[in-house]
Design a protein around this motif. Structure first.
Motif, PDB file in Angstrom:
ATOM      1  N   ILE A 186     -23.345 -15.654  24.065  1.00  0.00           N
ATOM      2  CA  ILE A 186     -24.573 -16.291  23.573  1.00  0.00           C
ATOM      3  C   ILE A 186     -24.256 -17.651  22.963  1.00  0.00           C
ATOM      4  O   ILE A 186     -24.954 -18.640  23.207  1.00  0.00           O
ATOM      5  N   ALA A 202     -28.888 -14.569  28.375  1.00  0.00           N
ATOM      6  CA  ALA A 202     -27.854 -15.583  28.101  1.00  0.00           C
ATOM      7  C   ALA A 202     -27.233 -16.109  29.397  1.00  0.00           C
ATOM      8  O   ALA A 202     -26.034 -16.358  29.481  1.00  0.00           O
ATOM      9  N   TYR A 207     -32.827 -14.188  17.099  1.00  0.00           N
ATOM     10  CA  TYR A 207     -31.815 -15.036  17.743  1.00  0.00           C
ATOM     11  C   TYR A 207     -31.707 -16.387  17.043  1.00  0.00           C
ATOM     12  O   TYR A 207     -30.608 -16.915  16.860  1.00  0.00           O
ATOM     13  N   ILE A 225     -32.150 -17.467  25.910  1.00  0.00           N
ATOM     14  CA  ILE A 225     -31.231 -16.340  25.684  1.00  0.00           C
ATOM     15  C   ILE A 225     -31.895 -15.027  26.071  1.00  0.00           C
ATOM     16  O   ILE A 225     -31.328 -14.202  26.793  1.00  0.00           O
ATOM     17  N   TYR A 273     -23.679 -20.044  25.679  1.00  0.00           N
ATOM     18  CA  TYR A 273     -24.946 -20.415  26.314  1.00  0.00           C
ATOM     19  C   TYR A 273     -25.652 -21.499  25.501  1.00  0.00           C
ATOM     20  O   TYR A 273     -26.155 -22.480  26.052  1.00  0.00           O
ATOM     21  N   TYR A 290     -28.096 -17.045  15.186  1.00  0.00           N
ATOM     22  CA  TYR A 290     -27.248 -18.053  15.821  1.00  0.00           C
ATOM     23  C   TYR A 290     -27.544 -19.469  15.320  1.00  0.00           C
ATOM     24  O   TYR A 290     -27.122 -20.444  15.932  1.00  0.00           O
TER      25      TYR A 290
END
Length: 294
Positions: free
Chosen positions: A80, A115, A211, A110, A83, A215
């Motif tokens: 991820i 991803a 997400y 994602i 990506y 992230y």
């Protein structure tokens, strides 16, 4: 005597003439042999749906999770992150041009593409699960989704999918409300996408927000707007490392209301993996039962 000699000489001459006469040789013409005709057929290529690659890594903090996009895909935190690194510049460019938060674009990428490992992303460079609709004139692929063999858009490269995603949102009246929100209000955008009908999953906004926060995707919104970015207090490693309720960190004690699915989600495992670790033949659990989770 002389007559006998002449007669003998005459016989010899006649015999020698007969022997020197050429023998007629007859050659029988052979009919030409016809070679069998060779018919060459060109076999049409058969499209085989590629299988999404599943990569497992064994680094300490690199947990796995299953992303259910148009296909169920197992990914890792490293995948991820990779990506995001690959497409963050495109996402920020689309935010500047179209006003869609880069964090939301990346989170959707994602989730919708697994991803970049999902079937549609691999076969058609389609990272947002956008179907053909009536106005699509480009290439397409067939894929089972809400219905069997639905038509999805196909792109020559992933950047085209990102651009089409922005045009898709900006060009549809049902998404007009989204563009009244602040560019960096990712929570409003996540909820607005679900309300406008982009996805039918009631948990879609929560997944996008998860997400974005796990992230730290909001930092790319701040890079575009020029605002100061404050990282989330809850880091990815803390979020991805749930605490066991047992003295042994590799074990989990089943509590009231637990299911194999809820426990698998808590520890980022597949249900099948959890069953295999504990030699379970079905999903029946009992309160107090201890399960191996690591």
């Amino acid at each position: 005597m002389f007559k006998k000699i002449i007669a003998l000489f005459t016989i010899i001459i006649l015999v020698s003439c007969s022997a020197s006469k050429p023998t007629a040789i007859t050659t029988r013409k052979t009919a030409p042999v016809q070679q069998p005709k060779v018919v060459r057929t060109t076999k049409k290529p058969v499209y085989t749906k590629p299988t999404a690659k599943v990569t497992r890594t064994s680094t300490l903090n690199n947990t796995t999770e299953v992303i259910e996009s148009t296909s169920k895909t197992l990914v890792t935190a490293d995948l991820i992150t990779g990506y995001v690194d690959q497409y963050k510049d495109i996402a920020m460019g689309n935010m500047k041009k179209y006003g869609i938060p880069a964090s939301v674009i990346l989170a959707q990428g994602i989730l919708e593409s697994g991803a970049g490992r999902g079937d549609l992303a691999v076969a058609a460079n389609n990272h947002f699960g956008i179907k053909c609709h009536k106005d699509w004139l480009g290439e397409s692929v067939r894929h089972d989704d809400d219905e069997a063999q639905e038509c999805f858009r196909k792109y020559s490269e992933a950047s085209e999918s990102y651009r089409d995603h922005a045009l898709f949102l900006a060009g549809k009246n049902r998404y007009a409300t989204l563009f009244t929100y602040e560019k960096d209000d990712y929570k409003a955008w996540a909820k607005g996408l679900r309300a406008a009908g982009y996805a039918t999953d009631p948990k879609y906004p929560d997944k996008l927000i998860s997400y974005i926060e796990r992230y730290n995707l909001h930092q790319y919104d701040c890079q575009v707007t020029g605002k100061e970015y404050k990282p989330f207090e809850k880091s990815m490693s803390a979020a991805a490392s749930p605490k066991s309720n047992s003295n042994d960190p590799s074990l989990y004690q089943v509590e009231k209301g637990d299911t194999l699915y809820s426990i698998s989600k808590k520890f980022n495992l597949l249900v099948d993996d959890l069953k295999q670790k504990n030699n379970l033949s079905d999903t029946t659990l009992s309160v107090g039962q201890k399960l191996i989770v690591k």
